[in-house]
Design an enzyme around this catalytic site. Sequence first.
Site: not given
Ligand SMILES: Cc1cc2nc3c(=O)[nH]c(=O)nc-3n(C[C@H](O)[C@H](O)[C@H](O)COP(=O)(O)OP(=O)(O)OC[C@H]3O[C@@H](n4cnc5c(N)ncnc54)[C@H](O)[C@@H]3O)c2cc1C
Lengths: 253, 390
Positions: B134, B165, B241, B245, B366
């Site tokens: 995703l 990720w 999904c 999870a 998640e």
């Molecule tokens: C080890 C690991 C495994 C993973 N496995 C999967 C996987 O199997 N499949 C998959 O699809 N993804 C996976 N992910 C990705 C994970 O779901 C994303 O990292 C997560 O959704 C956050 O996205 P980002 O890292 O881009 O952070 P961002 O969305 O860039 O967020 C950065 C910060 O900004 C804050 N923020 C963002 N928007 C707002 C808002 N509107 N208001 C206030 N604060 C906000 C967030 O809370 C966070 O603190 C994984 C991540 C990790 C670290």
Amino acid sequence: MAIGVLLKQVPDTTAKIGVSGGRVDESAVSKWSMSPYDEYALESALKLKESSGGDVVAITCGPARAGKMLTDAAAVGADTLMHVQIDGQDSIDSTQIQSVLVAALEKAGCEVVFCGKQAADTNGGSTGPGVAMLMGASCVSHVSEVSADAGGYTALRASSGGAERVHVSAPCVFAFDKGLEELRRPNVRGIMMAKKKVIETVSPEDLGVSMGESRVTVISHSPPPEKPPGQKFEGADSVATVVSKLRDEANVI
Amino acid sequence: MAYEALDFYDIDALLTEEEKMVRDMVRDWVDKEVIPNIEQACHEGVFPDKWRVDLGEMGILGAPLKGYGCPGLSYIAYGLICQELERGDSGVRSFASVQGSLAMYPIWDFGSEEQKNHYLPRMASGELIGCFGLTEPDYGSNPGDMITRAEDKGDYYLLNGAKMWITNGTIADLAVVWAKLDGVIRGFIVEKDDSGFSAPEMTGKHSLKASVTSELVFQDCMIPKDRILPGVKGLKGPFSCLNNARFGISWGAVGAAQSCFNSTKEYALSRIQFGHPIASFQLVQNKLSWMLREITKAQLLAFHLGKKKDDGTWIPEHISLAKMNNVDIALEIARMSRDIHGANGILDEYPIMRHMANLESVKTYEGTHDIHNLILGKHITGIQSFTREP
Ligand SMILES: Cc1cc2nc3c(=O)[nH]c(=O)nc-3n(C[C@H](O)[C@H](O)[C@H](O)COP(=O)(O)OP(=O)(O)OC[C@H]3O[C@@H](n4cnc5c(N)ncnc54)[C@H](O)[C@@H]3O)c2cc1C
């Protein structure tokens, strides 16, 4: 063919055991498990069933809590479960237990019996030979493997410094040591099936056994002495000392 | 010594015999297989293949799904499985969450009959590993703006874009990938040998080191027409999904916290400073009491949510609250445990630092902690604050 497996629930070997007032405090035992050698007996009985057919009948003699262990046995494949429920096992001697077990085996129609060579709590080691004697059966002890063949069973057993293969015919009792095989783990399917299995719970009277009086009294339990603190050796000079200690004191080499 | 799980309010008494047996099976497996080997797995940065085999043999993958060779357990049992796995390591729970809730679940709920029969039995047995694509490099918290596209080419779909990720990506046999088809988010099953698909591993993680994390790259990736998930359109697909999870995570976090608590209690009782065990000092007791309090609350939250999942009275916001709270307290407990372990707390001899580093990921994936706050904020006020656009 029904293969009887005698199982005993004991404090888990990793559980803390406390002694209070000269008695093991059962109420403080955090985890009860199947006695480890019995696990190997069960494993081998299940293997025998898989290779030569038959039903595995798991039998225990113990208090209500022991029923759970039978369900655990069913989760790995035991077909029939029988629980001879008795309380105050402490005041019952091994001959009394054996007479109850023999009656249960008879009721279940088992001429082949698997058990552990000794229970992890009492370390008594009398169940296999005692049951065999009351049944008029042959007894093979320190067994690690049993297979069926025409006319009987072949068992692999540890003899001093080596291995021995012996052949016996039914009725027979095999008292198990740690086996060569890895024990099977339960799985979800087994657990679902086990849940549906009925445990036949009976009393010694139901089996027509009059227990009589115990001829053995446990006077007291005491915890093992505290382990002496570990010793530390450093440097190449200490090799000879360490080797001699390992050989003469620890008896590990 | 036998693991004694903290269960101050005797939640054990509320579990069925079957739930307890499943829990104990996983607990024993974690004690025998995970805990003795986890540090090495982290050191090498691998998810041992034996764990995949064992999880499949135990029959716990896709725990709450029914039919197609799936276990069909209660949600409470699924939660307990996650709790025990994460007591070992969040990476092991992650593997199971992704396989069951993120890869098997969408096929189970939105797949065709053929897709279900083809994939689910072998995924439940661990023969096939799945992953869930995703997140993209530029779209994490707002996956709705994803770039990955699918084009209908008549005989096949053409997929272009990249995911990042992705847990299990490199070791997966199939990926459930979310991509836009004519502007609408759809789910596609991509198999590892499909042309134009690659899944390079991401390296350099300080967290979830025993879990494989990957990119998924689609360059004119051709996939047969029958690999689209017919049953769902839009963000509802991936979000449903995530609900499952996240539910598992709310239990898993309790397991990680229990592990930290146990290590801390034991350490505090045996560590002597100023002539007394540090457990005898009020400041340390205050911390232990706080841990007990928060773990107990988290357990009750997870258990009650499990009941609601089982009887169908849950809403997604219930799950947001539990995921957010339980991971939050678990991370705080891990940090506090590290403090009480003193310098020893940084060593791999204790599970503390590993749990702490793992939970940083769990806090983010998640749905980040704050995204769940926003979900609840919208629930309370009726006003969405994710974006400035109305
Ligand atoms: C080890 C690991 C495994 C993973 N496995 C999967 C996987 O199997 N499949 C998959 O699809 N993804 C996976 N992910 C990705 C994970 O779901 C994303 O990292 C997560 O959704 C956050 O996205 P980002 O890292 O881009 O952070 P961002 O969305 O860039 O967020 C950065 C910060 O900004 C804050 N923020 C963002 N928007 C707002 C808002 N509107 N208001 C206030 N604060 C906000 C967030 O809370 C966070 O603190 C994984 C991540 C990790 C670290």
